[in-house]
Design a protein around this motif. Structure first.
Motif, PDB file in Angstrom:
ATOM      1  N   THR A  45       0.848  -1.192   0.000  1.00 19.78           N
ATOM      2  CA  THR A  45       0.000   0.000   0.000  1.00 19.78           C
ATOM      3  C   THR A  45       0.886   1.246   0.000  1.00 19.78           C
ATOM      4  N   THR A  70      -2.263  -1.020  -3.847  1.00 19.31           N
ATOM      5  CA  THR A  70      -3.353  -0.109  -3.470  1.00 19.31           C
ATOM      6  C   THR A  70      -2.751   1.238  -3.073  1.00 19.31           C
ATOM      7  N   THR A 228      -4.234  -6.736  -4.206  1.00 24.52           N
ATOM      8  CA  THR A 228      -4.785  -5.460  -3.731  1.00 24.52           C
ATOM      9  C   THR A 228      -5.503  -5.716  -2.397  1.00 24.52           C
TER      10      THR A 228
END
Ligand SMILES: [Zn+2]
Length: 238
Positions: A45, A70, A228
């Motif tokens: 992330t 993400t 993700t």
């Protein structure tokens, strides 16, 4: 001298906040720091962007390795470079909401928190994103009011269990070591393509760019796959 000491102390406090706060109790809803799975998967992330040219450089590395990630974006930064939202989702990545202004959301009114969340959601959808938008609070700080609001929206709060310390710019190798030391199946890894605490974009994230390349190679060599946040949550055995 005195002011420098105070500033250093404050920065150390904020840094330790990352270690302590994600583990703090909450009274509503659910925060996800990692999912329970035996499958060797992790989620990369990237917070605080979009932040050209570093976001694009990270996208290029992800593309080279065929990895999806993400990006938890800050509304005020999206407003300055809206084209980046499209670029990120067109390359198959997920977009998360990291508030509008990146101000800490504890001790704020419900009205203020809702505005921070909804204004950012709205802009991301206006730019053509169709996926589910997960939320991560600035600095991971949650307490009572924010979890209550996220719960009312039927939304999990997405945290992380692997901290890279990349915002301290300790050097790419140190960032890599921090990640490799803590990572396990189902981990959510925190990296930064931007800086949410500034009003302009352009914070140097070149160390994160270099580290991302090495982290992917090393984790692939250990047999890890990359997913993700949506994909990770689907694998949750809890
Ligand atoms: Zn942030």
């Amino acid at each position: 001298m005195g002011l420098n000491f105070l500033i250093s102390g404050f920065l150390i406090l904020i840094s330790f906040g990352y270690l302590i706060i994600p583990n703090s109790p909450q009274f509503y809803g659910k925060s996800i720091r990692r999912i329970n799975t035996k499958e060797k998967i992790v989620a990369l992330t990237f917070d605080d962007g979009p932040n050209p040219p570093y976001t694009e450089q990270i996208l290029d590395i992800l593309k080279q390795h065929n990895v999806k990630a993400t990006f938890f974006m800050v509304g005020k930064h999206i407003e300055k470079c809206p084209y980046m939202v499209k670029k990120v989702y067109q390359e198959g990545h997920e977009i998360g909401n990291h508030s509008w202004s990146h101000k800490v959301l504890i001790c704020r009114s419900s009205k203020y928190i809702r505005k921070e969340i909804e204004q950012t959601d709205k802009l991301i959808y206006q730019l053509g994103y169709k996926g589910k938008i997960y939320f991560r609070a600035p600095k991971g700080l949650k307490f009572v009011n924010l979890p209550r609001i996220l719960n009312s929206q039927n939304r999990h709060h997405i945290l992380f269990d692997v901290i890279s310390w990349d915002w301290c710019c300790p050097g790419a190798n140190k960032i890599v070591r921090c990640v490799l030391k803590k990572v396990k199946s189902g981990s959510i890894i925190l990296l930064h393509d931007g800086n949410g605490d500034v009003n302009f974009i352009g914070t140097d994230r070149s160390q994160t760019v270099i580290a991302t390349d090495i982290i992917i190679q090393k984790l692939k060599a250990r047999g890890y796959g990359f997913v993700t946040i949506s994909e990770l949550i689907q694998n949750n055995a809890n």
